[in-house]
Each structure stands twice: as C-alpha cells, then as structure tokens.
Design a protein around this motif. Structure first.
Motif, PDB file in Angstrom:
ATOM      1  N   MET A  47       0.913  -1.317   0.021  1.00 31.05           N
ATOM      2  CA  MET A  47       0.026   0.125  -0.033  1.00 31.05           C
ATOM      3  C   MET A  47       0.856   1.462  -0.033  1.00 31.05           C
ATOM      4  N   LYS A  50       2.496   1.925  -3.169  1.00 29.81           N
ATOM      5  CA  LYS A  50       1.508   2.214  -4.446  1.00 29.81           C
ATOM      6  C   LYS A  50       1.111   3.747  -4.328  1.00 29.81           C
ATOM      7  N   THR A  51       1.003   3.989  -2.839  1.00 22.39           N
ATOM      8  CA  THR A  51       0.070   5.334  -2.707  1.00 22.39           C
ATOM      9  C   THR A  51       0.965   6.402  -2.230  1.00 22.39           C
ATOM     10  N   GLN A  58      -6.962   3.607   2.289  1.00 24.15           N
ATOM     11  CA  GLN A  58      -6.442   4.002   0.790  1.00 24.15           C
ATOM     12  C   GLN A  58      -7.497   3.485  -0.236  1.00 24.15           C
ATOM     13  N   TYR A  60      -9.141   2.751  -3.711  1.00 20.83           N
ATOM     14  CA  TYR A  60      -9.021   2.646  -5.512  1.00 20.83           C
ATOM     15  C   TYR A  60     -10.620   2.681  -5.894  1.00 20.83           C
ATOM     16  N   SER A  63      -8.855   1.917 -11.290  1.00 22.12           N
ATOM     17  CA  SER A  63      -7.329   2.144 -11.402  1.00 22.12           C
ATOM     18  C   SER A  63      -7.087   3.397 -10.654  1.00 22.12           C
ATOM     19  N   THR A  64      -8.072   4.011 -10.240  1.00 25.31           N
ATOM     20  CA  THR A  64      -7.841   5.572  -9.986  1.00 25.31           C
ATOM     21  C   THR A  64      -7.753   5.566  -8.249  1.00 25.31           C
ATOM     22  N   HIS A  65      -6.748   5.921  -7.895  1.00 23.13           N
ATOM     23  CA  HIS A  65      -6.241   6.092  -6.496  1.00 23.13           C
ATOM     24  C   HIS A  65      -7.151   7.502  -5.893  1.00 23.13           C
ATOM     25  N   GLY A  67      -7.501   8.013  -2.663  1.00 23.82           N
ATOM     26  CA  GLY A  67      -7.092   8.427  -1.437  1.00 23.82           C
ATOM     27  C   GLY A  67      -7.884   8.028  -0.262  1.00 23.82           C
TER      28      GLY A  67
END
Length: 87
Positions: A47, A50-51, A58, A60, A63-65, A67
C-alpha cells in the motif's frame, strides 16, 4: 448500471474505513475488495509503495487512487464520485 471495482486498504478498528464504507454503500457500491493491512503486514508495504501514504483507508475506484476518507468525501461533495463509480 455496472459499478466500478472498489478496493480499500483498511484495518479492523479504523473509524475512517467504516465511514468510507458507509459512504460507498450509500452510493450503491455492493462489494468492496478489502485488503486488511493489519492482518498482512506485507500488504501494508505494498500500500505504501503504491500510494506513498501510510494511513488507512486508501481507496481505489477502478485503477484511480482516490485517497483516504477525506479525499473520498471531498470527491463526493464536488460531484466527482458518482461518475467515477459508474465506470
């Protein structure tokens, strides 16, 4: 309407994780792929890699994070959450 896949890195006792889940459910999300970083420390490392963040949740959407909970709430209030969920 098909919903986008939602993945949430979370822990068992996180109030923000619970609030995020409630908000997503209220928006019609029926299934959230929860990755419990408290049960699997390797997932915590993944995590963070990736972020770039160390806090949960967190989230998703596809495929869009998005937050954390504050980011999710802000996205919703700005009208951006529904289109993202609609895939």
């Amino acid at each position: 309407m098909k919903m986008a896949n939602v993945t949430m890195y979370c822990t068992a006792v996180c109030p923000y994780c619970t609030m995020a889940e409630k908000l997503l459910t209220a928006k019609g999300v029926k299934e959230i792929n929860k990755i419990r970083v408290d049960l699997d420390p390797a997932q915590m490392g993944e995590m963070i890699a990736k972020t770039g963040r160390r806090t949960v949740p967190q989230i998703y959407i596809g495929s869009t994070h998005v937050g954390g909970f504050d980011d999710l709430s802000e996205l919703d209030q700005g009208g951006g959450l529904a289109p993202l969920l609609a895939e």
